[in-house]
Design a protein around this motif. Structure first.
Motif, PDB file in Angstrom:
ATOM      1  N   SER A  28      20.270  -6.529   9.376  1.00 28.57           N
ATOM      2  CA  SER A  28      18.880  -6.073   9.299  1.00 28.57           C
ATOM      3  C   SER A  28      17.944  -7.237   9.033  1.00 28.57           C
ATOM      4  O   SER A  28      16.865  -7.348   9.636  1.00 28.57           O
ATOM      5  CB  SER A  28      18.736  -5.017   8.201  1.00 28.57           C
ATOM      6  N   GLN A  29      18.378  -8.139   8.099  1.00 25.26           N
ATOM      7  CA  GLN A  29      17.552  -9.304   7.814  1.00 25.26           C
ATOM      8  C   GLN A  29      17.424 -10.197   9.042  1.00 25.26           C
ATOM      9  O   GLN A  29      16.343 -10.726   9.335  1.00 25.26           O
ATOM     10  CB  GLN A  29      18.146 -10.087   6.642  1.00 25.26           C
ATOM     11  N   LEU A  30      18.550 -10.351   9.770  1.00 26.21           N
ATOM     12  CA  LEU A  30      18.513 -11.170  10.975  1.00 26.21           C
ATOM     13  C   LEU A  30      17.591 -10.552  12.018  1.00 26.21           C
ATOM     14  O   LEU A  30      16.820 -11.258  12.677  1.00 26.21           O
ATOM     15  CB  LEU A  30      19.930 -11.330  11.534  1.00 26.21           C
ATOM     16  N   GLN A  31      17.669  -9.226  12.151  1.00 25.84           N
ATOM     17  CA  GLN A  31      16.800  -8.549  13.104  1.00 25.84           C
ATOM     18  C   GLN A  31      15.333  -8.708  12.719  1.00 25.84           C
ATOM     19  O   GLN A  31      14.471  -8.946  13.573  1.00 25.84           O
ATOM     20  CB  GLN A  31      17.175  -7.060  13.187  1.00 25.84           C
ATOM     21  N   SER A  32      15.056  -8.612  11.405  1.00 28.41           N
ATOM     22  CA  SER A  32      13.681  -8.802  10.932  1.00 28.41           C
ATOM     23  C   SER A  32      13.208 -10.220  11.211  1.00 28.41           C
ATOM     24  O   SER A  32      12.061 -10.440  11.625  1.00 28.41           O
ATOM     25  CB  SER A  32      13.596  -8.502   9.435  1.00 28.41           C
ATOM     26  N   MET A  33      14.136 -11.201  10.979  1.00 29.06           N
ATOM     27  CA  MET A  33      13.767 -12.587  11.249  1.00 29.06           C
ATOM     28  C   MET A  33      13.513 -12.803  12.730  1.00 29.06           C
ATOM     29  O   MET A  33      12.580 -13.514  13.123  1.00 29.06           O
ATOM     30  CB  MET A  33      14.867 -13.523  10.750  1.00 29.06           C
ATOM     31  N   ARG A  34      14.342 -12.187  13.574  1.00 27.91           N
ATOM     32  CA  ARG A  34      14.132 -12.320  15.012  1.00 27.91           C
ATOM     33  C   ARG A  34      12.786 -11.719  15.424  1.00 27.91           C
ATOM     34  O   ARG A  34      12.044 -12.307  16.222  1.00 27.91           O
ATOM     35  CB  ARG A  34      15.265 -11.630  15.766  1.00 27.91           C
ATOM     36  N   GLU A  35      12.503 -10.539  14.881  1.00 21.88           N
ATOM     37  CA  GLU A  35      11.221  -9.911  15.204  1.00 21.88           C
ATOM     38  C   GLU A  35      10.060 -10.766  14.724  1.00 21.88           C
ATOM     39  O   GLU A  35       9.040 -10.894  15.409  1.00 21.88           O
ATOM     40  CB  GLU A  35      11.154  -8.518  14.570  1.00 21.88           C
ATOM     41  N   ARG A  36      10.235 -11.369  13.522  1.00 19.84           N
ATOM     42  CA  ARG A  36       9.177 -12.231  12.993  1.00 19.84           C
ATOM     43  C   ARG A  36       8.996 -13.467  13.863  1.00 19.84           C
ATOM     44  O   ARG A  36       7.865 -13.887  14.146  1.00 19.84           O
ATOM     45  CB  ARG A  36       9.533 -12.647  11.562  1.00 19.84           C
ATOM     46  N   ILE A  37      10.146 -14.047  14.310  1.00 18.82           N
ATOM     47  CA  ILE A  37      10.073 -15.226  15.181  1.00 18.82           C
ATOM     48  C   ILE A  37       9.398 -14.866  16.502  1.00 18.82           C
ATOM     49  O   ILE A  37       8.546 -15.604  17.015  1.00 18.82           O
ATOM     50  CB  ILE A  37      11.481 -15.801  15.415  1.00 18.82           C
ATOM     51  N   GLU A  38       9.789 -13.706  17.063  1.00 19.46           N
ATOM     52  CA  GLU A  38       9.158 -13.272  18.311  1.00 19.46           C
ATOM     53  C   GLU A  38       7.664 -13.037  18.111  1.00 19.46           C
ATOM     54  O   GLU A  38       6.847 -13.362  18.981  1.00 19.46           O
ATOM     55  CB  GLU A  38       9.835 -11.993  18.812  1.00 19.46           C
ATOM     56  N   GLU A  39       7.333 -12.472  16.943  1.00 20.69           N
ATOM     57  CA  GLU A  39       5.917 -12.243  16.652  1.00 20.69           C
ATOM     58  C   GLU A  39       5.161 -13.557  16.538  1.00 20.69           C
ATOM     59  O   GLU A  39       4.045 -13.700  17.053  1.00 20.69           O
ATOM     60  CB  GLU A  39       5.791 -11.443  15.356  1.00 20.69           C
ATOM     61  N   LEU A  40       5.816 -14.543  15.843  1.00 23.48           N
ATOM     62  CA  LEU A  40       5.173 -15.850  15.712  1.00 23.48           C
ATOM     63  C   LEU A  40       5.060 -16.549  17.058  1.00 23.48           C
ATOM     64  O   LEU A  40       4.066 -17.229  17.339  1.00 23.48           O
ATOM     65  CB  LEU A  40       5.954 -16.720  14.724  1.00 23.48           C
ATOM     66  N   GLN A  41       6.109 -16.391  17.888  1.00 27.09           N
ATOM     67  CA  GLN A  41       6.048 -16.998  19.211  1.00 27.09           C
ATOM     68  C   GLN A  41       4.978 -16.346  20.072  1.00 27.09           C
ATOM     69  O   GLN A  41       4.347 -17.005  20.901  1.00 27.09           O
ATOM     70  CB  GLN A  41       7.411 -16.892  19.898  1.00 27.09           C
ATOM     71  N   ALA A  42       4.806 -15.047  19.872  1.00 28.87           N
ATOM     72  CA  ALA A  42       3.781 -14.347  20.653  1.00 28.87           C
ATOM     73  C   ALA A  42       2.388 -14.542  20.076  1.00 28.87           C
ATOM     74  O   ALA A  42       1.396 -14.262  20.751  1.00 28.87           O
ATOM     75  CB  ALA A  42       4.103 -12.853  20.723  1.00 28.87           C
ATOM     76  N   SER A  43       2.325 -15.033  18.823  1.00 21.57           N
ATOM     77  CA  SER A  43       1.022 -15.192  18.178  1.00 21.57           C
ATOM     78  C   SER A  43       0.090 -16.117  18.941  1.00 21.57           C
ATOM     79  O   SER A  43      -1.096 -15.807  19.108  1.00 21.57           O
ATOM     80  CB  SER A  43       1.210 -15.685  16.738  1.00 21.57           C
ATOM     81  N   PRO A  44       0.570 -17.305  19.423  1.00 13.97           N
ATOM     82  CA  PRO A  44      -0.362 -18.164  20.169  1.00 13.97           C
ATOM     83  C   PRO A  44      -0.970 -17.462  21.370  1.00 13.97           C
ATOM     84  O   PRO A  44      -2.168 -17.587  21.628  1.00 13.97           O
ATOM     85  CB  PRO A  44       0.519 -19.355  20.579  1.00 13.97           C
ATOM     86  N   ASN A  45      -0.124 -16.706  22.103  1.00 17.66           N
ATOM     87  CA  ASN A  45      -0.662 -15.986  23.255  1.00 17.66           C
ATOM     88  C   ASN A  45      -1.675 -14.935  22.817  1.00 17.66           C
ATOM     89  O   ASN A  45      -2.731 -14.771  23.435  1.00 17.66           O
ATOM     90  CB  ASN A  45       0.476 -15.329  24.035  1.00 17.66           C
ATOM     91  N   LYS A  46      -1.331 -14.237  21.716  1.00 17.40           N
ATOM     92  CA  LYS A  46      -2.266 -13.236  21.210  1.00 17.40           C
ATOM     93  C   LYS A  46      -3.547 -13.891  20.729  1.00 17.40           C
ATOM     94  O   LYS A  46      -4.648 -13.385  20.961  1.00 17.40           O
ATOM     95  CB  LYS A  46      -1.617 -12.444  20.074  1.00 17.40           C
TER      96      LYS A  46
END
Length: 227
Positions: free
Chosen positions: A95-113
């Motif tokens: 679950s923690q890994l999934q949360s970290m992945r989602e956070r990383i994806e969110e951070l990666q998508a942040s510049p585009n957003k």
């Protein structure tokens, strides 16, 4: 005659034959932490399994029994028993890994957003700037119109003041006219009275002369007769 291989070629073939067979390419795999635990109706493996709970499922612990090693829990309004050793206070590694992945994806998508948001804000700013310019132009037009209205109002006040002055003059002239009319009427009456008196005087004088003249003539004759 026996055929002989060249010595270098024979040595190369012999070397290749003596080499060990190539090993199969191995792929690395990991054991998944996706496990399921049983939610039972009682505190033993003999009790009925109510449902299977996947790893990382959050449950509400109501009580713990150290003797049986089970904990009474509640999930989605339903109560049951789970082995205490299968519970932990922190979310599972998966679950923690999934949360970290989602956070990383969110951070990666942040510049585009952020870029999209920046473009949106720039568009809004340009639109607001255009509206601001339009409002400034409307404000200038309204100011000019207000000045014209104020000028018109000032002219109207001046005209009204002049009209009042003229009205006062007209009223004064009307009053003077009435006075003159009254005076003329009185003078006319007085003139008529005077002419009437003059006429009456002339008439009376004529009558008197008519009465006196015969006597005067008689007296003159008498005087002439005496002479």
């Amino acid at each position: 005659m026996t055929r002989q291989f060249p010595t270098p070629i024979f040595a190369l073939l012999l070397t290749l034959m003596l080499l060990p067979a190539p090993a199969l390419v191995a792929e690395t795999h990991y054991i998944t932490d996706q496990i399921e635990v049983t939610l039972r109706s009682g505190e033993s493996t003999r009790n009925k399994i109510l449902r299977m709970l996947p790893s990382g499922t959050a449950v509400e612990v109501l009580s713990q029994n150290s003797d049986s090693g089970y904990s009474r829990v509640r999930i989605n309004g339903r109560e049951g028993y789970i082995l205490t050793r299968q519970l932990q206070r922190e979310p599972s590694a998966r679950s923690q890994l999934q949360s970290m992945r989602e956070r990383i994806e969110e951070l990666q998508a942040s510049p585009n957003k952020l870029q999209s948001r920046l473009a949106e804000l720039q568009g809004d700013y340009a639109q607001l700037q255009q509206q601001h310019q339009q409002l400034q132009q409307q404000h200038r037009q309204a100011t000019d119109e207000l000045q014209r209205i104020e000028q018109t109002a000032a002219n109207a006040v001046r005209i009204e003041r002049e009209r009042q002055q003229l009205q006062q003059q007209v009223d004064q002239l009307s009053s003077n006219r009435e006075q003159l009319l009254q005076q003329n009427s009185q003078l006319q009456k007085q003139s008529q009275q005077r002419w009437f008196l003059i006429g009456a005087g002339v008439l009376v004088g004529g009558i008197l002369l008519g009465l006196i003249l015969p006597h005067l003539r008689l007296r003159r004759r008498s005087s002439w007769d005496r002479l």
